[in-house]
Design a protein around this motif. Sequence first.
Motif, mmCIF file in Angstrom:
data_model
loop_
_atom_site.group_PDB
_atom_site.id
_atom_site.type_symbol
_atom_site.label_atom_id
_atom_site.label_comp_id
_atom_site.label_asym_id
_atom_site.label_seq_id
_atom_site.Cartn_x
_atom_site.Cartn_y
_atom_site.Cartn_z
ATOM 1 N N GLU A 45 0.832 -1.206 0.000
ATOM 2 C CA GLU A 45 0.000 0.000 0.000
ATOM 3 C C GLU A 45 0.871 1.262 0.000
ATOM 4 O O GLU A 45 0.563 2.235 -0.687
ATOM 5 C CB GLU A 45 -0.925 -0.005 1.229
ATOM 6 C CG GLU A 45 -2.031 0.992 1.165
ATOM 7 C CD GLU A 45 -3.014 0.745 0.038
ATOM 8 O OE1 GLU A 45 -3.431 1.729 -0.597
ATOM 9 O OE2 GLU A 45 -3.374 -0.414 -0.206
ATOM 10 N N LEU A 46 1.965 1.229 0.734
ATOM 11 C CA LEU A 46 2.888 2.373 0.741
ATOM 12 C C LEU A 46 3.540 2.560 -0.630
ATOM 13 O O LEU A 46 3.703 3.688 -1.102
ATOM 14 C CB LEU A 46 3.954 2.198 1.820
ATOM 15 C CG LEU A 46 3.465 2.354 3.256
ATOM 16 C CD1 LEU A 46 4.559 1.951 4.239
ATOM 17 C CD2 LEU A 46 3.006 3.782 3.513
ATOM 18 N N ARG A 47 3.909 1.458 -1.263
ATOM 19 C CA ARG A 47 4.481 1.549 -2.618
ATOM 20 C C ARG A 47 3.479 2.145 -3.595
ATOM 21 O O ARG A 47 3.814 2.969 -4.431
ATOM 22 C CB ARG A 47 4.897 0.165 -3.114
ATOM 23 C CG ARG A 47 6.275 -0.186 -2.768
ATOM 24 C CD ARG A 47 6.733 -1.352 -3.629
ATOM 25 N NE ARG A 47 7.901 -1.915 -3.000
ATOM 26 C CZ ARG A 47 8.133 -3.179 -2.846
ATOM 27 N NH1 ARG A 47 7.274 -4.059 -3.290
ATOM 28 N NH2 ARG A 47 9.217 -3.595 -2.267
ATOM 29 N N LYS A 48 2.235 1.675 -3.477
ATOM 30 C CA LYS A 48 1.187 2.183 -4.354
ATOM 31 C C LYS A 48 0.976 3.680 -4.117
ATOM 32 O O LYS A 48 0.798 4.447 -5.069
ATOM 33 C CB LYS A 48 -0.113 1.411 -4.084
ATOM 34 C CG LYS A 48 -1.162 1.608 -5.136
ATOM 35 C CD LYS A 48 -2.176 0.480 -5.139
ATOM 36 C CE LYS A 48 -3.294 0.614 -4.211
ATOM 37 N NZ LYS A 48 -4.373 -0.327 -4.348
ATOM 38 N N ALA A 49 1.036 4.093 -2.875
ATOM 39 C CA ALA A 49 0.880 5.514 -2.545
ATOM 40 C C ALA A 49 2.032 6.325 -3.129
ATOM 41 O O ALA A 49 1.817 7.414 -3.671
ATOM 42 C CB ALA A 49 0.814 5.702 -1.035
ATOM 43 N N ASN A 50 3.244 5.804 -3.056
ATOM 44 C CA ASN A 50 4.399 6.515 -3.621
ATOM 45 C C ASN A 50 4.282 6.637 -5.133
ATOM 46 O O ASN A 50 4.604 7.676 -5.707
ATOM 47 C CB ASN A 50 5.699 5.805 -3.241
ATOM 48 C CG ASN A 50 6.106 6.095 -1.818
ATOM 49 O OD1 ASN A 50 5.672 7.082 -1.222
ATOM 50 N ND2 ASN A 50 6.914 5.226 -1.258
ATOM 51 N N ARG A 51 3.840 5.553 -5.775
ATOM 52 C CA ARG A 51 3.664 5.612 -7.226
ATOM 53 C C ARG A 51 2.600 6.622 -7.611
ATOM 54 O O ARG A 51 2.755 7.368 -8.578
ATOM 55 C CB ARG A 51 3.315 4.234 -7.789
ATOM 56 C CG ARG A 51 4.555 3.428 -8.124
ATOM 57 C CD ARG A 51 4.206 2.170 -8.875
ATOM 58 N NE ARG A 51 4.364 1.086 -7.901
ATOM 59 C CZ ARG A 51 3.453 0.185 -7.593
ATOM 60 N NH1 ARG A 51 2.309 0.174 -8.210
ATOM 61 N NH2 ARG A 51 3.679 -0.730 -6.701
ATOM 62 N N ASP A 79 4.077 10.054 -7.250
ATOM 63 C CA ASP A 79 5.011 10.347 -8.345
ATOM 64 C C ASP A 79 4.281 10.700 -9.641
ATOM 65 O O ASP A 79 4.710 11.575 -10.378
ATOM 66 C CB ASP A 79 5.940 9.142 -8.591
ATOM 67 C CG ASP A 79 6.934 8.941 -7.461
ATOM 68 O OD1 ASP A 79 7.103 9.880 -6.641
ATOM 69 O OD2 ASP A 79 7.537 7.855 -7.382
ATOM 70 N N GLN A 80 3.177 10.022 -9.895
ATOM 71 C CA GLN A 80 2.408 10.290 -11.116
ATOM 72 C C GLN A 80 1.639 11.600 -11.017
ATOM 73 O O GLN A 80 1.393 12.254 -12.010
ATOM 74 C CB GLN A 80 1.440 9.153 -11.399
ATOM 75 C CG GLN A 80 2.163 7.879 -11.806
ATOM 76 C CD GLN A 80 1.207 6.705 -11.942
ATOM 77 O OE1 GLN A 80 0.031 6.822 -11.634
ATOM 78 N NE2 GLN A 80 1.739 5.581 -12.388
ATOM 79 N N ALA A 81 1.265 11.992 -9.807
ATOM 80 C CA ALA A 81 0.482 13.228 -9.617
ATOM 81 C C ALA A 81 1.338 14.469 -9.730
ATOM 82 O O ALA A 81 0.849 15.534 -10.104
ATOM 83 C CB ALA A 81 -0.208 13.192 -8.247
ATOM 84 N N GLU A 82 2.625 14.350 -9.406
ATOM 85 C CA GLU A 82 3.499 15.525 -9.473
ATOM 86 C C GLU A 82 3.911 15.783 -10.918
ATOM 87 O O GLU A 82 4.316 14.883 -11.647
ATOM 88 C CB GLU A 82 4.766 15.275 -8.632
ATOM 89 C CG GLU A 82 4.480 15.193 -7.153
ATOM 90 C CD GLU A 82 5.737 14.883 -6.365
ATOM 91 O OE1 GLU A 82 6.832 14.912 -6.955
ATOM 92 O OE2 GLU A 82 5.615 14.607 -5.162
ATOM 93 N N PRO A 83 3.815 17.036 -11.352
ATOM 94 C CA PRO A 83 4.244 17.354 -12.721
ATOM 95 C C PRO A 83 5.763 17.271 -12.825
ATOM 96 O O PRO A 83 6.477 17.582 -11.885
ATOM 97 C CB PRO A 83 3.754 18.792 -12.939
ATOM 98 C CG PRO A 83 3.568 19.345 -11.560
ATOM 99 C CD PRO A 83 3.297 18.188 -10.653
ATOM 100 N N PRO A 84 6.265 16.827 -13.971
ATOM 101 C CA PRO A 84 7.719 16.746 -14.141
ATOM 102 C C PRO A 84 8.341 18.126 -14.141
ATOM 103 O O PRO A 84 7.770 19.089 -14.638
ATOM 104 C CB PRO A 84 7.898 16.039 -15.501
ATOM 105 C CG PRO A 84 6.578 16.127 -16.176
ATOM 106 C CD PRO A 84 5.535 16.382 -15.134
ATOM 107 N N THR A 85 9.525 18.224 -13.574
ATOM 108 C CA THR A 85 10.222 19.521 -13.527
ATOM 109 C C THR A 85 11.332 19.587 -14.527
ATOM 110 O O THR A 85 11.838 18.663 -15.030
ATOM 111 C CB THR A 85 10.806 19.779 -12.113
ATOM 112 O OG1 THR A 85 11.627 18.689 -11.752
ATOM 113 C CG2 THR A 85 9.675 19.991 -11.136
#
Length: 124
Positions: free
Chosen positions: A109-115, A118-124
């Motif tokens: 569940e923690l891995r899924k939350a991290n993924r 990561d997908q929600a943050e826009p690339p910089t």
Amino acid sequence: ELTAFLLGLTVFSAFPFVTMEKSHIQIELLIGLVRGRPKLERLRRILVDLGTLAMVVFLGTRLWEQATRYMERFVVSQGQEWPLAPIVFVFVGLLAIAAWVFALVILAELRKANRANDQAEPPT
């Protein structure tokens, strides 16, 4: 006596399976508070799983202590005079398996939350 032992075996052996399938009884009040909010729902699941893991570990340690006392004192059942320590140690082993399963579920569940983060943050 056999019925009581088999009931305990049924409950403790089903616990890891129910955990893997996420089929535990859930309180609708808590689910309703976070419905439609994926991050809060994920946090709720993780917190509930952590609390349940803590309770499983607590119960396992208490049963271990009881089984050890039974073994030291050669305690037997009243009717059939079966030694109780091996039976309680089996329950402890099943709780240990459930604890590992809970830990793996929490890590997943923690891995899924991290993924998801990561997908929600826009690339910089």
